[in-house]
Motif scaffolding. Structure first.
Motif, PDB file in Angstrom:
ATOM      1  N   UNK A 170       0.828  -1.207   0.000  1.00  0.00           N
ATOM      2  CA  UNK A 170       0.000   0.000   0.000  1.00  0.00           C
ATOM      3  C   UNK A 170       0.864   1.260   0.000  1.00  0.00           C
ATOM      4  N   UNK A 174       9.652  11.853   2.963  1.00  0.00           N
ATOM      5  CA  UNK A 174       8.487  11.371   3.719  1.00  0.00           C
ATOM      6  C   UNK A 174       8.936  10.717   5.015  1.00  0.00           C
ATOM      7  N   UNK A 182       7.889  11.931   8.743  1.00  0.00           N
ATOM      8  CA  UNK A 182       7.259  11.031   9.721  1.00  0.00           C
ATOM      9  C   UNK A 182       8.108  10.959  10.981  1.00  0.00           C
ATOM     10  N   UNK A 234       7.764  13.759  13.399  1.00  0.00           N
ATOM     11  CA  UNK A 234       6.523  13.842  14.165  1.00  0.00           C
ATOM     12  C   UNK A 234       6.336  12.633  15.070  1.00  0.00           C
ATOM     13  N   UNK A 235       7.275  11.671  14.979  1.00  0.00           N
ATOM     14  CA  UNK A 235       7.137  10.483  15.807  1.00  0.00           C
ATOM     15  C   UNK A 235       7.831  10.669  17.148  1.00  0.00           C
ATOM     16  N   UNK A 236       7.327   9.992  18.144  1.00  0.00           N
ATOM     17  CA  UNK A 236       7.938  10.048  19.464  1.00  0.00           C
ATOM     18  C   UNK A 236       8.708   8.764  19.702  1.00  0.00           C
ATOM     19  N   UNK A 243      14.962  -6.189   4.361  1.00  0.00           N
ATOM     20  CA  UNK A 243      15.324  -4.831   3.942  1.00  0.00           C
ATOM     21  C   UNK A 243      14.717  -3.787   4.872  1.00  0.00           C
TER      22      UNK A 243
END
Lengths: 211, 170
Positions: free
Chosen positions: B33, B74, B78, B81-83, B110
Motif C-alpha cells: 500500500x 516522507x 514522519x 513527528x514520531x515520538x 530490507x
C-alpha cells in the motif's frame, strides 16, 4: 553460503519482485488527477507570490512617498526650494499615496480569495477544537494537537475495500464513507490514539456540501 | 503539443516504466500500500512538470530521483513527528539482526535497514547502479555509499543468507 554475495542479492531481489505488477491504468488515472491538482496549486502559489511582490512594492512606494517630507528637512540633505515646485505636483503626490492604500486593500482582498481557493483544493474540511491542520499537499495533509499527530489522505473509492481489510491500513486508522468517488483515511501518528483518529474522522465535512 | 497529447504521452511513459518504479517503491517501503502511494506521488509530481521532464535526456532517471527524494523526505517528515517509543532507537525494525536462526522474507529483511541504506541497496543491487551513480543520485560521497553498502550487507547477511542458500540449493 557463508557470505552475502552482492550479485546473488541482486538476483534474489529481482526474483522476489518478479510477480509484483501494479495496476498501470489506475496508476495513470490517479497520477494524472493528483498531478493536475499540483499544477493548480502551483498556479495559486504563483499568483499569491505575485500579489505579495506587488504589495511589497506598493508598501515601499507609499513609505517613500510618506517619508519625502521629512527627508527634505533632515540633516545632511539640502532642502529643496519648495517655491520652485509646482503646486499641483504636491496634490498629485498626495493622490498617489491614497491610491497606494486602495491598491493594498484590493490586494489584501485578492489574497484572501486566493487563500480560500487554496483551501478548496481539499474536498473536505476538518474542524475539531484543539487540532491544527496544515494546508493540503498533494492529496494529504497533517493535523497536530500538542504531541499528537494525524495523517489525512483522500483516496479513490476503488481502493477503499483494501483499507477495510485486515492488512489494508495501519492500526487505529479511521476510514470514512465514500463521497463523490473518494474516501478519506485518518491515520494516527506515534503516541496518538485510535479514538483521536475516529474523533477527527467523525467531523469530516465534504466541501461540496458546505452551505 | 496539446494537453491531450501531453496526457497521452505521459500515460505511455507510466505504462512503460510503472512496473519498474513500483517494484523499486516496494523495495524501499516494504509494504504494497505504501509502495502504491509512493509510486502515485512520484508520477503525480512528474506529471505536474511533464512538459519539462519529457524533454529531459532520461525522464525515467528524473522519475527515479523523484521517487527516492519523496521516500526519504516522507521518512524524515514522519520521523520528526514520531515520538521515541522505546530503547530501540535507530532501528527501523525490532528484528534481532544478529540472530542467525532468524529467517525473513527479503522485503522484511530490507525493512530492518535505515531508509537511506535501503535506498542505497535498491540502487546498487536492484537497479545495478555504480557507486558513483548511486552517490550522485542520493547526493552522497562515494565513500559514504561504500561504507553504508558494506554495513547494509553485513546486517542483511544473517537475515537472508539461509533463504538465499535454500533458494539456490533446495
Amino acid at each position: 553460503m557463508n557470505d552475502l554475495d552482492p550479485d546473488r542479492l541482486g538476483t534474489a531481489l529481482h526474483d522476489r519482485l518478479r510477480d509484483e505488477r501494479p495496476d498501470l491504468e489506475r496508476l495513470v488515472a490517479d497520477a494524472t488527477r493528483s498531478g493536475t491538482r499540483i499544477r493548480r496549486r502551483r498556479a495559486t502559489v504563483a499568483a499569491l507570490a505575485t500579489c505579495a511582490g506587488v504589495a511589497a512594492v506598493a508598501i515601499a512606494g507609499s513609505q517613500l512617498a510618506g517619508s519625502s517630507g521629512t527627508t527634505n528637512g533632515g540633516p545632511g540633505f539640502a532642502e529643496r526650494p519648495r517655491t520652485a515646485e509646482p503646486t499641483d505636483r504636491t496634490f498629485t503626490g498626495t493622490g498617489e499615496s491614497g491610491s497606494g492604500l486602495d491598491e493594498l486593500a484590493r490586494l489584501a482582498s485578492e489574497q484572501a480569495e486566493l487563500r480560500e481557493a487554496a483551501r478548496d483544493l481539499a474536498p473536505f474540511d476538518v474542524t475539531v477544537p484543539g487540532w491544527t491542520c496544515d494546508e493540503p499537499a498533494d492529496e494529504k495533509f497533517g493535523c497536530t494537537r500538542g504531541t499528537e499527530s494525524l495523517h489525512l489522505v483522500w483516496r479513490p473509492a476503488a481502493s477503499r475495500p483494501k483499507y477495510l481489510g485486515p492488512d489494508g491500513s495501519g492500526p487505529g486508522t479511521y476510514v470514512s464513507d465514500v463521497h463523490g468517488g473518494i474516501f478519506v483515511t485518518v491515520e494516527p501518528g506515534a503516541g496518538t490514539s485510535a479514538e483521536a483518529a475516529a474523533e477527527v474522522g467523525a467531523t469530516l465535512a465534504w466541501t461540496d456540501e458546505r452551505s | 503539443m496539446t494537453r491531450d497529447e501531453q496526457a497521452e504521452e505521459f500515460a505511455t511513459f507510466v505504462r512503460e516504466t510503472g512496473t519498474q518504479l513500483h517494484r523499486a517503491a516496494l523495495l524501499l517501503t516494504g509494504d504494497r500500500q505504501l509502495a502504491e502511494d509512493l509510486t502515485q506521488t512520484t508520477y503525480a509530481k512528474v506529471f505536474a512538470s511533464w512538459r519539462r521532464v519529457s524533454r529531459a535526456d532520461s525522464p525515467l532517471a528524473y522519475a527515479r530521483t523523484t521517487l527516492l527524494n519523496s521516500f526519504l523526505s516522507h521518512r524524515r517528515l514522519r520521523r520528526s513527528s514520531e515520538l521515541p517509543a522505546g530503547p530501540d532507537l535507530g532501528h527501523e525494525s525490532s528484528v534481532p539482526a544478529d540472530d542467525p536462526t532468524t529467517r525473513l522474507d527479503l522485503l522484511d529483511a530490507l525493512a530492518t535497514l535505515p531508509p537511506l541504506d535501503r535506498a542505497i541497496v535498491a540502487l546498487r543491487y536492484w537497479e545495478d547502479r555504480s557507486v558513483a551513480d548511486t552517490a550522485r543520485d542520493l547526493d552522497l560521497t562515494e565513500s559514504v555509499v561504500r561504507t553504508r553498502s558494506r554495513r547494509a550487507l553485513q546486517r542483511l547477511r544473517p537475515l537472508v543468507a539461509a533463504e538465499l542458500t535454500e533458494r539456490n540449493h533446495p
